[in-house]
Every structure is written in structure tokens, then in C-alpha cells.
Design an enzyme around this catalytic site. Structure first.
Site: not given
Length: 249
Positions: A184, A84-85, A153
Site C-alpha cells: 500500500c 497502491r500495491i 486492507a
């Protein structure tokens, strides 16, 4: 420990071309990744690992939800990796291994190897970290006053058997950059850095050679994936944190 854990996950036995390229714009680095990945898939270049920093930028993987994004109009680059982000910026070591995986392709094994490498880097600094069941990346365990904190990450893409994107290790970034997003997609945990946990400045320059050597060793199986670094927790996490995208053609 399985035999697979001590074998290379790479299709080639040639050395990896490691490039320390300093600070580079995200889109410029993405173009370079795609160029290298195409050349590797076509057999025209070796496996490569880019080690770098980015100017401050938010990037959103394929699973990013609208509620994860900044609400203040901050620009976000949508990318083709899993996950995700997240945020990239100064003080964060970013690594992009462009590696052709051996058959049969096992993306989860590849992610676990990168995690093992980053756990080893944290060990070198005297910081205990591990994995969280159901999530990727490297985590500092919860304590009496703080929840689990993500320190590294991982978000990758595999196309034509070649990996793209990779990992980020928070060395000494401005952690307030994560406050504008849901990193995330995970709301029930925090984000941290080597510097924040150790109480001293740990620069990208200090961490880079350790990360380089550990990732290379993990890819070759010289640093095997172990099952002893799963952090204990009472229940499954709220968000799974899937971090890879696989495209066969």
C-alpha cells in the site's frame, strides 16, 4: 451518533446475494466483478458480495509508484481500484461487494463501514484493532517493540454508482509475500494476520461467516460506524494510503 450512521448505504432494500466461491484466479474474479457491476448498474441483477481466496498474486492500484513494486521480476497485475500495491494469496479472506450506493454517493462513508465491519470481526477474536488517521484499513496498534501493523486492507472502485473490489483480511497467510513490495506504499508500518497476533491458526473458513455478517450489517447501518476506534499516534503518517477510485460515468 448521526442518523446517517444507522441508515443503509445501499440504493436497494433487496437482500444481498452472497457467494462463497472458494479459491479463484484473480483475473477470472475481476472479469466476474465487471460482469456483475455492469448488470447491477443496468438494474439487471441484485447487489452481490463475493467471498473468496486467490492464488498468490500481486495487484497494483492506480496510485502505485515504481519503487513500490517487486525488484526481482515478480509479475504484477495493474488494476482499476484505488490504492497502491498489495498481495493476495492463500490464507487471506477477500471480499468483493458489488453494491449500488444510495445518493448522494459517499465513498468515504462506504470505506468507513467496511472498516467498522472488519474491526468487529477482530473484536470477535479478542484482538483490539482500529483506524489510523489519514489511512484506510484496519490496524493493530503499535507496542513497545513493533510499529502499527495492518491486518486488513481496503481498495475500491465506484463506477456508475456501483462498488467494485473491496477488502482483504489476513487470516493465516504467508506474510513473507509482503516482503517483496512496499504494501500500500506504506514504509513506516508492518503487516500482520489474525494467526500471528493471536498465536493460533485462524483459517479463512473460521473468519468468513463473521466477516460476511459484519459487512452486511455495516452496509445496512445495523453495525454503525463509531468514532472511538482511532488509534492514538504522535504524528500524521508518511503515506496517506488513498484506497478508492471514483468514476461517475
Amino acid at each position: 451518533m448521526s442518523q446517517k450512521a444507522t441508515r443503509s448505504c445501499r440504493a436497494s432494500t433487496d437482500p444481498v446475494d452472497v457467494r462463497d466461491i472458494g479459491t479463484i484466479d484473480y483475473l477470472e474474479a475481476w472479469d466476474l466483478q465487471r460482469e456483475l457491476a455492469t448488470a447491477r448498474a443496468d438494474g439487471e441483477s441484485p447487489d452481490t458480495m463475493l467471498l473468496l481466496e486467490h492464488p498468490s498474486v500481486y495487484t497494483a492500484g492506480k496510485r502505485t509508484q515504481p519503487e513500490d513494486r517487486p525488484t526481482d521480476g515478480t509479475p504484477v497485475i495493474d488494476v482499476d481500484r484505488g490504492g497502491r500495491i498489495t498481495w493476495h494469496g492463500p490464507g487471506q479472506l477477500v471480499g468483493y461487494p458489488i453494491v449500488k450506493l444510495c445518493d448522494p454517493i459517499d465513498v468515504v462513508d462506504y470505506v468507513r463501514r467496511v472498516e467498522q465491519a472488519l474491526i468487529s470481526v477482530c473484536d470477535s477474536f479478542g484482538l483490539y484493532t482500529g483506524r489510523v488517521d489519514g489511512r484506510s484499513g484496519v490496524w493493530v496498534p503499535a507496542d513497545d517493540s513493533r510499529p502499527e501493523r495492518k491486518i486488513a486492507a481496503i481498495g475500491i472502485r465506484v463506477q456508475r454508482g456501483v462498488t467494485m473490489h473491496g477488502f482483504e483480511l489476513n487470516c493465516d497467510p504467508d506474510l513473507t509475500a509482503f516482503d517483496r513490495i512496499v504494501p500500500c506504499g506504506i514504509r513506516d508500518a508492518g503487516t500482520t494476520s489474525l494467526s500471528a497476533e493471536l498465536g493460533r491458526v485462524v483459517t479463512v473458513e473460521e473468519a468468513l461467516p463473521l466477516a460476511r455478517d459484519a459487512v452486511l450489517a455495516a452496509l445496512e447501518g445495523d453495525l454503525p460506524v463509531t468514532d472511538d476506534r482511532w488509534l492514538p499516534r504522535p504524528q500524521q503518517p508518511e503515506a496517506a494510503g488513498v484506497t478508492f477510485a471514483l468514476q461517475q460515468s
